[in-house]
Design a protein around this motif. Structure first.
Motif, PDB file in Angstrom:
ATOM      1  N   GLY A   2       0.807  -1.226   0.000  1.00  0.00           N
ATOM      2  CA  GLY A   2       0.000   0.000   0.000  1.00  0.00           C
ATOM      3  C   GLY A   2       0.825   1.253   0.000  1.00  0.00           C
ATOM      4  N   ALA A   3       2.120   1.128  -0.236  1.00  0.00           N
ATOM      5  CA  ALA A   3       2.990   2.291  -0.145  1.00  0.00           C
ATOM      6  C   ALA A   3       2.715   3.273  -1.273  1.00  0.00           C
ATOM      7  CB  ALA A   3       4.457   1.851  -0.203  1.00  0.00           C
ATOM      8  N   PHE A   4       3.073   4.532  -1.042  1.00  0.00           N
ATOM      9  CA  PHE A   4       2.890   5.591  -2.028  1.00  0.00           C
ATOM     10  C   PHE A   4       3.837   5.377  -3.203  1.00  0.00           C
ATOM     11  CE2 PHE A   4       2.380   9.610  -3.884  1.00  0.00           C
ATOM     12  CZ  PHE A   4       3.624  10.165  -4.096  1.00  0.00           C
ATOM     13  N   ALA A   5       3.329   5.526  -4.427  1.00  0.00           N
ATOM     14  CA  ALA A   5       4.151   5.390  -5.633  1.00  0.00           C
ATOM     15  C   ALA A   5       4.825   6.723  -5.918  1.00  0.00           C
ATOM     16  CB  ALA A   5       3.287   4.977  -6.822  1.00  0.00           C
ATOM     17  N   TRP A   6       6.113   6.792  -5.681  1.00  0.00           N
ATOM     18  CA  TRP A   6       6.852   8.039  -5.891  1.00  0.00           C
ATOM     19  C   TRP A   6       6.900   8.394  -7.372  1.00  0.00           C
ATOM     20  CZ3 TRP A   6       8.199  11.090  -1.957  1.00  0.00           C
ATOM     21  CH2 TRP A   6       8.175  10.532  -0.684  1.00  0.00           C
ATOM     22  N   PRO A   7       7.071   9.681  -7.697  1.00  0.00           N
ATOM     23  CA  PRO A   7       7.076  10.085  -9.101  1.00  0.00           C
ATOM     24  C   PRO A   7       8.074   9.325  -9.956  1.00  0.00           C
ATOM     25  CG  PRO A   7       6.944  12.014  -7.671  1.00  0.00           C
ATOM     26  CD  PRO A   7       7.129  10.822  -6.774  1.00  0.00           C
ATOM     27  N   ALA A   8       9.287   9.045  -9.457  1.00  0.00           N
ATOM     28  CA  ALA A   8      10.282   8.360 -10.266  1.00  0.00           C
ATOM     29  C   ALA A   8       9.800   6.974 -10.668  1.00  0.00           C
ATOM     30  CB  ALA A   8      11.603   8.256  -9.507  1.00  0.00           C
ATOM     31  N   ALA A   9       9.162   6.256  -9.737  1.00  0.00           N
ATOM     32  CA  ALA A   9       8.661   4.925 -10.048  1.00  0.00           C
ATOM     33  C   ALA A   9       7.548   4.998 -11.074  1.00  0.00           C
ATOM     34  CB  ALA A   9       8.173   4.246  -8.777  1.00  0.00           C
ATOM     35  N   SER A  10       6.690   6.020 -10.936  1.00  0.00           N
ATOM     36  CA  SER A  10       5.583   6.172 -11.875  1.00  0.00           C
ATOM     37  C   SER A  10       6.097   6.436 -13.282  1.00  0.00           C
ATOM     38  CB  SER A  10       4.672   7.322 -11.424  1.00  0.00           C
ATOM     39  OG  SER A  10       3.681   7.576 -12.369  1.00  0.00           O
ATOM     40  N   LEU A  11       7.118   7.311 -13.403  1.00  0.00           N
ATOM     41  CA  LEU A  11       7.658   7.639 -14.709  1.00  0.00           C
ATOM     42  C   LEU A  11       8.396   6.443 -15.311  1.00  0.00           C
ATOM     43  CD1 LEU A  11       8.989  11.242 -14.063  1.00  0.00           C
ATOM     44  CD2 LEU A  11       6.939  10.560 -15.292  1.00  0.00           C
ATOM     45  N   ALA A  12       9.053   5.661 -14.465  1.00  0.00           N
ATOM     46  CA  ALA A  12       9.742   4.485 -14.993  1.00  0.00           C
ATOM     47  C   ALA A  12       8.751   3.489 -15.552  1.00  0.00           C
ATOM     48  CB  ALA A  12      10.574   3.833 -13.884  1.00  0.00           C
ATOM     49  N   GLY A  13       7.618   3.308 -14.854  1.00  0.00           N
ATOM     50  CA  GLY A  13       6.589   2.413 -15.357  1.00  0.00           C
ATOM     51  C   GLY A  13       6.020   2.906 -16.655  1.00  0.00           C
ATOM     52  N   ARG A  14       5.919   4.222 -16.775  1.00  0.00           N
ATOM     53  CA  ARG A  14       5.375   4.804 -18.008  1.00  0.00           C
ATOM     54  C   ARG A  14       6.303   4.537 -19.187  1.00  0.00           C
ATOM     55  NH1 ARG A  14       5.981  10.385 -19.965  1.00  0.00           N
ATOM     56  NH2 ARG A  14       4.267  10.892 -21.350  1.00  0.00           N
ATOM     57  N   ALA A  15       7.619   4.687 -18.954  1.00  0.00           N
ATOM     58  CA  ALA A  15       8.566   4.498 -20.047  1.00  0.00           C
ATOM     59  C   ALA A  15       8.642   3.041 -20.478  1.00  0.00           C
ATOM     60  CB  ALA A  15       9.954   4.988 -19.613  1.00  0.00           C
ATOM     61  N   ALA A  16       8.426   2.119 -19.509  1.00  0.00           N
ATOM     62  CA  ALA A  16       8.568   0.707 -19.826  1.00  0.00           C
ATOM     63  C   ALA A  16       7.290   0.099 -20.383  1.00  0.00           C
ATOM     64  CB  ALA A  16       8.998  -0.057 -18.570  1.00  0.00           C
ATOM     65  N   GLY A  17       6.198   0.834 -20.406  1.00  0.00           N
ATOM     66  CA  GLY A  17       4.926   0.293 -20.837  1.00  0.00           C
ATOM     67  C   GLY A  17       4.515   0.753 -22.213  1.00  0.00           C
ATOM     68  N   PRO A  45       4.287   2.761 -25.552  1.00  0.00           N
ATOM     69  CA  PRO A  45       5.231   3.613 -26.292  1.00  0.00           C
ATOM     70  C   PRO A  45       4.718   5.044 -26.391  1.00  0.00           C
ATOM     71  CG  PRO A  45       4.061   2.133 -27.786  1.00  0.00           C
ATOM     72  CD  PRO A  45       3.738   1.681 -26.389  1.00  0.00           C
ATOM     73  N   GLU A  46       5.649   5.965 -26.434  1.00  0.00           N
ATOM     74  CA  GLU A  46       5.277   7.373 -26.387  1.00  0.00           C
ATOM     75  C   GLU A  46       4.438   7.797 -27.584  1.00  0.00           C
ATOM     76  OE1 GLU A  46       4.843  10.819 -24.422  1.00  0.00           O
ATOM     77  OE2 GLU A  46       5.849   9.011 -23.710  1.00  0.00           O
ATOM     78  N   PHE A  47       4.668   7.203 -28.753  1.00  0.00           N
ATOM     79  CA  PHE A  47       3.898   7.647 -29.920  1.00  0.00           C
ATOM     80  C   PHE A  47       2.404   7.374 -29.737  1.00  0.00           C
ATOM     81  CE2 PHE A  47       4.069   3.209 -31.303  1.00  0.00           C
ATOM     82  CZ  PHE A  47       2.905   3.037 -32.038  1.00  0.00           C
ATOM     83  N   ALA A  48       2.049   6.307 -28.968  1.00  0.00           N
ATOM     84  CA  ALA A  48       0.638   6.020 -28.722  1.00  0.00           C
ATOM     85  C   ALA A  48       0.023   7.088 -27.822  1.00  0.00           C
ATOM     86  CB  ALA A  48       0.489   4.642 -28.089  1.00  0.00           C
ATOM     87  N   ARG A  49       0.786   7.547 -26.842  1.00  0.00           N
ATOM     88  CA  ARG A  49       0.285   8.633 -25.982  1.00  0.00           C
ATOM     89  C   ARG A  49       0.139   9.926 -26.782  1.00  0.00           C
ATOM     90  NH1 ARG A  49       0.621   6.966 -20.700  1.00  0.00           N
ATOM     91  NH2 ARG A  49       1.998   5.196 -20.279  1.00  0.00           N
ATOM     92  N   GLU A  50       1.132  10.194 -27.646  1.00  0.00           N
ATOM     93  CA  GLU A  50       1.047  11.379 -28.502  1.00  0.00           C
ATOM     94  C   GLU A  50      -0.209  11.330 -29.366  1.00  0.00           C
ATOM     95  OE1 GLU A  50       4.530  11.509 -30.876  1.00  0.00           O
ATOM     96  OE2 GLU A  50       5.912  11.556 -29.179  1.00  0.00           O
TER      97      GLU A  50
END
Length: 461
Positions: A295-310, A312-317
């Motif tokens: 239940g721990a808080f997801a720090w911003p760095a962990a959130s961004l790492a998950g975003r990069a590994a999931g 692809p950026e072109f789909a978000r764009e």
């Protein structure tokens, strides 16, 4: 909506600023100032309203401030008074004449001409963007068109107004622009002249168009004037559409990306403070914090790492670009389907690959057109390469976009299977094929799977 949607507007803002300032360096400086101001004032934009008029309003206010600064500086001339510098890359012939004629207009006239003619805003919308009365818009439009006629055809009798404005000839021969007319003078355009302009700009009700046709049949001078204005309109729109742009400077996209990161961090801050407070209390009370990892808080760095590994950026764009332009009523595309051959040739050249436009009429969707978009300037492997967006619409007014990205060898996201990305009020189905990334975006109720299969079969067939 997220501030990242500003990225999709950068190419159009750069092209517009080039026409407004007449200089590439000043134009990019103006776009940079506009983006910085928009990021700082983001909370003032009303979500659900069109973003582009708000950005153009910011740009025009900044442009006027810059002109005032030059006027107040005794060591500089007014920008519009500066002698023209030879541009070795400038086009020849009529295009160059038109660029010079546009640059010779006063800033107020040039702004109105661009908003009404190039951007196709109504007179009321242009007045709101510039924060002036509609009468002022009409007067500046009239003066601008008449000055273009004199500049482009200075010796042709048909090129002169049958009722020239007082001092017009002196103004054209003077090395400096005439004094700016007073608001009262600007608001005095006769109703008959205003109807002629509305006729040219397609802003006249059908019943009044009949009366204008009758007048033009019996008034050769007015007919010649209207014909010149119509030719001007087409020439200006072609100039804006075909104006060459280099790749979007990374600094411009960086302004938006840094602002977006700062806003994300500010949104995380209350949670981070709360988590820090709980951690302090837990340690003080003897709790074993490690037992509560789930239940721990997801720090911003962990959130961004998950975003990069999931995803692809072109789909978000693609999802962001759909949200920005599918809601546009007047400017959903940069080049319409009526010029499909030019659209495909232009986008293929800019992306460096031959592109195809899928036909979806058998699925109920007709092509509206397309536009060029900037790439992800935050991904070094993609180097901010441009993207293409094609937009379709069905009979119910539902819109669908196909987003196309081109990747450098070895940089294509892994996996060719269809994958789905759910974002705020939109769904994106994306896949990769060779050096291309494709993404279909639509409202959540749209069944994307059969459409994607149809697109895929045409692109690979």
């Amino acid at each position: 909506m997220a501030v990242e949607q500003l990225l999709a507007h950068i190419p159009a803002l750069r092209r517009y600023a080039r026409l407004l300032t007449g200089d590439a360096t000043r134009a990019d400086d103006l776009v940079q100032d506009t983006l910085e101001r928009a990021c700082r004032k983001w909370s003032l934009w009303r979500s659900g309203t069109a973003l582009r008029p708000w950005l153009l309003s910011i740009m025009h206010n900044l442009h006027l401030n810059q002109l005032r600064d030059w006027r107040l500086d005794d060591g500089h001339a007014v920008l519009d008074d500066l002698p023209e510098q030879a541009d070795p890359a400038a086009p020849a012939g009529e295009r160059l004449d038109l660029e010079r004629a546009l640059a010779a207009l006063g800033p107020g006239q040039r702004a109105v001409m661009l908003l009404v003619v190039v951007e196709e805003y109504t007179y009321a919308e242009a007045a709101e963007i510039l924060d002036v009365p509609i009468g002022t818009v009409m007067s500046r439009l009239h003066r601008g068109r008449e000055q273009l006629r004199r500049h482009l055809a200075p010796v042709a009798p048909a090129g002169r107004s049958p009722h020239p404005e007082p001092g017009a000839d002196e103004a054209m021969s003077s090395p400096t622009p005439p004094p700016h007319p007073s608001p009262a003078a600007e608001a005095s355009l006769p109703a008959d002249e205003a109807r002629l302009h509305a006729f040219v700009d397609g802003q006249l009700p059908p019943d009044e168009r009949v009366a204008v046709f009758e007048r033009l049949r019996s008034d050769p001078a007015a007919a010649a004037r209207v014909a010149d204005w119509q030719a001007q309109r087409q020439a200006l729109r072609t100039l804006a559409r075909d104006w060459p742009l280099d790749e979007t400077p990374p600094d411009l996209g960086g302004i938006v990306l840094r602002a977006a990161a700062a806003r994300r961090w500010r949104s995380y801050l209350p949670q981070a403070l709360a988590a820090g407070l709980l951690l302090t209390l837990g340690l003080a009370g003897g709790y074993q914090w490690g037992r509560h990892d789930a239940g721990a808080f997801a720090w911003p760095a962990a959130s961004l790492a998950g975003r990069a590994a999931g995803v692809p950026e072109f789909a978000r764009e693609a999802g962001v670009a759909f949200a920005v332009y599918s809601a546009e009523k007047r400017h959903p595309v940069e080049v319409t389907a009526a010029e499909q051959a030019h659209l495909v040739q232009w986008l293929s050249k800019r992306l460096g690959r031959p592109l195809k436009v899928p036909v979806l009429t058998d699925r109920g969707y007709a092509l509206l057109g397309g536009r060029l978009l900037p790439g992800d300037t935050g991904d070094a492997s993609q180097s901010g390469s441009p993207r293409a967006q094609f937009m379709y619409e069905n009979a119910e007014g539902d819109r669908l976009t196909l987003f196309v990205a081109v990747f450098a060898p070895g940089a294509t996201p892994a996996g060719a299977a269809f994958r789905v990305l759910q974002q705020d009020g939109r769904t994106t189905l994306y896949w990769a094929d060779g050096d291309f990334g494709y993404a279909l975006s639509a409202q959540p109720h749209t069944e994307l799977q059969p459409l994607a299969q149809r697109v895929h079969s045409q692109l690979t067939g």
